[in-house]
Write a protein that holds these residues in place. Sequence first.
Motif, PDB file in Angstrom:
ATOM      1  N   VAL A 156     -77.486  -8.492  -5.411  1.00  0.00           N
ATOM      2  CA  VAL A 156     -77.052  -7.229  -4.785  1.00  0.00           C
ATOM      3  C   VAL A 156     -77.117  -6.069  -5.778  1.00  0.00           C
ATOM      4  CG1 VAL A 156     -75.114  -6.022  -3.706  1.00  0.00           C
ATOM      5  CG2 VAL A 156     -75.675  -8.366  -3.015  1.00  0.00           C
ATOM      6  N   PRO A 157     -76.598  -6.217  -7.015  1.00  0.00           N
ATOM      7  CA  PRO A 157     -76.754  -5.129  -7.986  1.00  0.00           C
ATOM      8  C   PRO A 157     -78.209  -4.800  -8.280  1.00  0.00           C
ATOM      9  CG  PRO A 157     -75.069  -6.657  -8.727  1.00  0.00           C
ATOM     10  CD  PRO A 157     -75.728  -7.288  -7.538  1.00  0.00           C
ATOM     11  N   PHE A 158     -79.088  -5.819  -8.259  1.00  0.00           N
ATOM     12  CA  PHE A 158     -80.507  -5.568  -8.507  1.00  0.00           C
ATOM     13  C   PHE A 158     -81.092  -4.704  -7.400  1.00  0.00           C
ATOM     14  CE2 PHE A 158     -85.038  -6.627  -8.192  1.00  0.00           C
ATOM     15  CZ  PHE A 158     -85.432  -6.342  -9.493  1.00  0.00           C
ATOM     16  N   ILE A 159     -80.737  -5.005  -6.167  1.00  0.00           N
ATOM     17  CA  ILE A 159     -81.223  -4.208  -5.041  1.00  0.00           C
ATOM     18  C   ILE A 159     -80.784  -2.753  -5.199  1.00  0.00           C
ATOM     19  CG2 ILE A 159     -81.047  -3.832  -2.556  1.00  0.00           C
ATOM     20  CD1 ILE A 159     -82.783  -6.209  -3.308  1.00  0.00           C
ATOM     21  N   LYS A 160     -79.528  -2.561  -5.565  1.00  0.00           N
ATOM     22  CA  LYS A 160     -78.996  -1.197  -5.683  1.00  0.00           C
ATOM     23  C   LYS A 160     -79.571  -0.448  -6.880  1.00  0.00           C
ATOM     24  CE  LYS A 160     -74.593  -1.952  -3.281  1.00  0.00           C
ATOM     25  NZ  LYS A 160     -74.990  -1.013  -2.194  1.00  0.00           N
ATOM     26  N   SER A 161     -79.753  -1.135  -7.993  1.00  0.00           N
ATOM     27  CA  SER A 161     -80.161  -0.461  -9.227  1.00  0.00           C
ATOM     28  C   SER A 161     -81.674  -0.365  -9.401  1.00  0.00           C
ATOM     29  CB  SER A 161     -79.569  -1.184 -10.439  1.00  0.00           C
ATOM     30  OG  SER A 161     -78.161  -1.171 -10.399  1.00  0.00           O
ATOM     31  N   ALA A 162     -82.420  -1.294  -8.806  1.00  0.00           N
ATOM     32  CA  ALA A 162     -83.868  -1.325  -9.026  1.00  0.00           C
ATOM     33  C   ALA A 162     -84.676  -1.001  -7.778  1.00  0.00           C
ATOM     34  CB  ALA A 162     -84.278  -2.697  -9.561  1.00  0.00           C
ATOM     35  N   CYS A 163     -84.303  -1.577  -6.642  1.00  0.00           N
ATOM     36  CA  CYS A 163     -85.124  -1.414  -5.431  1.00  0.00           C
ATOM     37  C   CYS A 163     -84.810  -0.134  -4.657  1.00  0.00           C
ATOM     38  CB  CYS A 163     -84.950  -2.626  -4.524  1.00  0.00           C
ATOM     39  SG  CYS A 163     -85.416  -4.191  -5.311  1.00  0.00           S
ATOM     40  N   GLU A 164     -83.532   0.169  -4.489  1.00  0.00           N
ATOM     41  CA  GLU A 164     -83.174   1.344  -3.702  1.00  0.00           C
ATOM     42  C   GLU A 164     -83.643   2.660  -4.318  1.00  0.00           C
ATOM     43  OE1 GLU A 164     -79.060   1.196  -2.646  1.00  0.00           O
ATOM     44  OE2 GLU A 164     -79.336  -0.563  -1.344  1.00  0.00           O
ATOM     45  N   PRO A 165     -83.626   2.833  -5.649  1.00  0.00           N
ATOM     46  CA  PRO A 165     -84.165   4.084  -6.208  1.00  0.00           C
ATOM     47  C   PRO A 165     -85.648   4.294  -5.885  1.00  0.00           C
ATOM     48  CG  PRO A 165     -82.764   3.012  -7.820  1.00  0.00           C
ATOM     49  CD  PRO A 165     -82.943   2.037  -6.690  1.00  0.00           C
ATOM     50  N   ILE A 166     -86.432   3.209  -5.857  1.00  0.00           N
ATOM     51  CA  ILE A 166     -87.843   3.324  -5.490  1.00  0.00           C
ATOM     52  C   ILE A 166     -87.968   3.704  -4.026  1.00  0.00           C
ATOM     53  CG2 ILE A 166     -90.023   2.057  -5.271  1.00  0.00           C
ATOM     54  CD1 ILE A 166     -89.146   0.362  -7.657  1.00  0.00           C
ATOM     55  N   ARG A 167     -87.187   3.072  -3.187  1.00  0.00           N
ATOM     56  CA  ARG A 167     -87.197   3.404  -1.754  1.00  0.00           C
ATOM     57  C   ARG A 167     -86.828   4.859  -1.538  1.00  0.00           C
ATOM     58  NH1 ARG A 167     -82.002   1.635   1.205  1.00  0.00           N
ATOM     59  NH2 ARG A 167     -81.366   3.445  -0.029  1.00  0.00           N
ATOM     60  N   ASP A 168     -85.766   5.304  -2.202  1.00  0.00           N
ATOM     61  CA  ASP A 168     -85.294   6.669  -1.989  1.00  0.00           C
ATOM     62  C   ASP A 168     -86.312   7.709  -2.465  1.00  0.00           C
ATOM     63  OD1 ASP A 168     -83.004   5.541  -1.000  1.00  0.00           O
ATOM     64  OD2 ASP A 168     -81.806   5.878  -2.812  1.00  0.00           O
ATOM     65  N   ALA A 169     -87.012   7.392  -3.555  1.00  0.00           N
ATOM     66  CA  ALA A 169     -87.957   8.363  -4.116  1.00  0.00           C
ATOM     67  C   ALA A 169     -89.288   8.399  -3.370  1.00  0.00           C
ATOM     68  CB  ALA A 169     -88.201   8.042  -5.593  1.00  0.00           C
ATOM     69  N   PHE A 170     -89.726   7.245  -2.849  1.00  0.00           N
ATOM     70  CA  PHE A 170     -91.092   7.162  -2.330  1.00  0.00           C
ATOM     71  C   PHE A 170     -91.187   6.632  -0.903  1.00  0.00           C
ATOM     72  CE2 PHE A 170     -91.286   6.202  -6.975  1.00  0.00           C
ATOM     73  CZ  PHE A 170     -91.897   7.391  -7.373  1.00  0.00           C
ATOM     74  N   GLY A 171     -90.066   6.478  -0.215  1.00  0.00           N
ATOM     75  CA  GLY A 171     -90.086   5.899   1.121  1.00  0.00           C
ATOM     76  C   GLY A 171     -90.930   6.657   2.121  1.00  0.00           C
ATOM     77  N   SER A 172     -91.148   7.925   1.873  1.00  0.00           N
ATOM     78  CA  SER A 172     -91.997   8.713   2.770  1.00  0.00           C
ATOM     79  C   SER A 172     -93.216   9.264   2.037  1.00  0.00           C
ATOM     80  CB  SER A 172     -91.196   9.867   3.379  1.00  0.00           C
ATOM     81  OG  SER A 172     -90.670  10.704   2.358  1.00  0.00           O
ATOM     82  N   GLY A 173     -93.559   8.639   0.906  1.00  0.00           N
ATOM     83  CA  GLY A 173     -94.693   9.121   0.120  1.00  0.00           C
ATOM     84  C   GLY A 173     -95.448   7.994  -0.546  1.00  0.00           C
TER      85      GLY A 173
END
Length: 204
Positions: free
Chosen positions: A102-119
């Motif tokens: 869960v911490p990995f998802i929040k710290s590593a995966c979600e920042p990528i999603r938030d930055a590039f989810g529409s790009g």
Amino acid sequence: MCNELTAHTAAVNDFLAADPDEMVLKSGAAYSDDGNHIIISYYAQKHFVSLASGEVTTADNRQVSYNDATLILQYLKQCSGLPPRNRWLSFLELPQGIHHHVPFIKSACEPIRDAFGSGLDLFLQQTVKLGGKPIDMGDAAALIPAFPKLPLAAVLWEGDDEFPARATILFDSIAPYQLTTAALWVLGCELAKKLVSQPLPTTS
């Protein structure tokens, strides 16, 4: 910061106690021309590791963060020498990965999603700066060589009206033989940080 310092100090001590020839042979690194440093590629950038002190610097002689230096020293010391297997594991599938999933998802995966989810195009442009090459996964994905014998895959699914964007980082199945799961956690977080913090292209 205390944890970073403790991990870094341990990594330096382990590095200095290890056999340089064995580290170079197993890790895919090389010696500098003067023989005083080990040169290792980390996210497509050459880094120099002093054999005398364990200090890690970039090719232009800049010091690196404690996290990056620690990962480089740990990889040199721990790398098994085995090549990548081209089979991918989620963080959850790593040894004891369930404890930090869960911490990995929040710290590593979600920042990528938030930055590039529409790009998606921008995402792929950013991966190229870290040595990434497109691969056929998700809506956009890239194989990124964290180290010579330790590739990661960053995968992105674009959001739409029905489903939110999603991102994940996968590890070659050789990863547990190159670094501990705790170190792989940091490695994935550093990948996200480097992707998101790279200067974005300007628009005219």
